[in-house]
Design an enzyme around this catalytic site. Structure first.
Site, PDB file in Angstrom:
ATOM      1  N   ARG A  64     140.777-119.342 -17.006  1.00  0.00           N
ATOM      2  CA  ARG A  64     140.465-118.186 -16.163  1.00  0.00           C
ATOM      3  C   ARG A  64     139.045-117.677 -16.400  1.00  0.00           C
ATOM      4  O   ARG A  64     138.388-117.195 -15.469  1.00  0.00           O
ATOM      5  CB  ARG A  64     141.477-117.069 -16.426  1.00  0.00           C
ATOM      6  N   TYR A 117     127.442 -97.625  -1.932  1.00  0.00           N
ATOM      7  CA  TYR A 117     128.199 -98.544  -1.093  1.00  0.00           C
ATOM      8  C   TYR A 117     129.527 -97.904  -0.692  1.00  0.00           C
ATOM      9  O   TYR A 117     130.283 -97.420  -1.539  1.00  0.00           O
ATOM     10  CB  TYR A 117     128.401 -99.815  -1.911  1.00  0.00           C
ATOM     11  N   ASP A 189     124.178 -99.881  -9.270  1.00  0.00           N
ATOM     12  CA  ASP A 189     124.403-101.009  -8.361  1.00  0.00           C
ATOM     13  C   ASP A 189     123.031-101.563  -7.992  1.00  0.00           C
ATOM     14  O   ASP A 189     122.239-100.913  -7.317  1.00  0.00           O
ATOM     15  CB  ASP A 189     125.151-100.534  -7.113  1.00  0.00           C
ATOM     16  N   LYS A 214     125.402-111.531  -1.940  1.00  0.00           N
ATOM     17  CA  LYS A 214     124.221-111.285  -1.115  1.00  0.00           C
ATOM     18  C   LYS A 214     123.083-112.255  -1.465  1.00  0.00           C
ATOM     19  O   LYS A 214     123.195-113.449  -1.259  1.00  0.00           O
ATOM     20  CB  LYS A 214     123.796-109.828  -1.287  1.00  0.00           C
TER      21      LYS A 214
END
Length: 398
Positions: A64, A117, A189, A214
């Site tokens: 994982r 955001y 961010d 992005k």
């Protein structure tokens, strides 16, 4: 990797396949290494791995957490952001969630910049509120505003700079000083800068969050988030929570992000050049009321951008004196700009920002005008400007 080399050079060599005395032949690119299970030769090897892991080493005991491909991408994010440890998530919002759930507990309070955001508000209104975590939205352009909203249980200051829709620049060093003074953790961010155009950790932030979806990915074909920190205590907290919450990223997506980051500098530089040309096009229009792009010399945040940033990108918003009918005509008439919420890929995009969303932003003038957000892609900027112009002509005729 020699730290004196430029970032451009380092991004071409970090995360490549090893080629040494044990592997004299190797591909240029590290392959996507996918697994769910990790094997050990002996119990002693397993025990030694756990001992080293407990001391903070990035070692894998289950698939994982990812193998060499993931580790290579984490190293790249650390290099971009100036951090010591990176934690991957399956999306940018996943990275935001990971950071906040690692740093906040029931009964805590968080100050949140009102320019963040949009889905952060949904996260706060659903998950955080249910966990009895308080939050207050503030304009983060003044520490006086923050001071007025500070509580005894405030633990985190969460901001985004430049802002998500109107790209207002925040003074990260001043916010970092305020956070230190009041014992807060400053989380930034940094998707806009993506480590190339801005490095919040170097400016004093404690944690940097990036949507690799992005500009890092750059091709609109993957979902990815990253949390980067350099303080040992914070790294330990995030590490424990990443494992506990079961975050996992596809090895293929990690591989695509490594591929994308090779061209990150040249892509972002081109996006930035074209965006400035589009700003100048709009600056000459009678319908333009305001241009939101910190690298544009007329933007109010331009001085902060020059001081704190090392580059720019293709994002800008425009306030236009058009009616609802005219803006619909304008957006629908565009041929090279697709309607879409994301950005950072090679393609040009447009979003008509609705007024209810803008109401959350103190930076908005609340004039009866229209706001469009553009991502300027890698097409010829001459063609893009021509497309904008023909669409505007149609809007004027309505």
């Amino acid at each position: 990797m020699d730290s004196t080399l430029s970032l451009l050079t380092q991004l071409q060599h970090l995360g490549t396949a090893p080629c040494d005395e044990t592997t004299p032949v190797a591909p240029v690119g590290l392959p996507s290494i996918r697994t769910s299970t990790v094997r050990f030769n002996t119990i002693e090897d397993l025990e030694a791995t756990y001992r080293r892991k407990s001391k903070g080493e990035r070692l894998v005991t289950y698939g994982r957490m990812g193998m060499e491909t993931h580790a290579a991408l984490e190293d790249i994010f650390c290099q971009l952001e100036g951090g010591k440890r990176c934690f991957l998530a399956s999306s940018g919002l996943g990275a935001i969630t990971m950071s906040l759930l690692s740093l906040l507990s029931a009964g805590d309070h968080m100050l949140v910049a009102d320019c963040v955001y949009g889905p952060v508000r949904h996260l706060a209104n659903t998950v955080l509120s249910r966990m009895n975590i308080e939050f207050t939205y503030v304009t983060a352009q003044s520490t006086d505003t923050l001071q007025a909203q500070l509580k005894t249980n405030t633990r985190v200051l969460y901001v985004e700079s430049p802002g998500s829709l109107l790209f207002e620049m925040l003074d990260i060093p001043a916010l970092a000083a305020f956070a230190r003074q009041h014992g807060l953790i400053l989380v930034v961010d940094n998707t806009w800068g993506s480590g190339y155009a801005c490095q919040p950790l170097e400016l004093g932030a404690d944690v940097s969050v990036i949507a690799g979806t992005k500009y890092v990915g750059g091709h609109s074909d993957l979902m990815l988030g990253a949390v980067v920190a350099k303080d040992k205590a914070l790294i330990e907290r995030i590490d424990l929570n990443q494992y506990a919450m079961g975050y996992s990223v596809s090895a293929d997506d990690a591989w695509l992000a490594i591929r994308g980051v090779r061209t990150l500098p040249v892509r972002m530089d081109q996006h930035a050049r074209s965006a400035l040309q589009v700003c100048r096009y709009f600056d000459d229009l009678p319908e333009t009321r305001r241009i939101f792009h910190p690298a544009f010399e007329k933007d109010p945040g331009h001085a902060l951008w020059k001081r704190d940033c090392t580059g720019s990108n293709g994002m800008l918003s425009i306030e236009l004196a058009l009616s609802d009918r005219q803006i619909r005509t304008f957006v629908n008439a565009l041929e090279l700009f697709s309607i879409g919420y994301s950005w950072g890929g090679f393609e040009s995009l447009i979003q008509w920002v609705d007024r209810p969303t803008l109401e959350n932003h103190a930076y908005w003038s609340r004039e009866d005008n229209q706001i469009i957000r553009l991502h300027i892609g890698l097409e010829s900027v001459i063609d893009l400007v021509d497309d904008l112009d023909q669409a505007l002509q149609k809007a004027r005729a309505v």
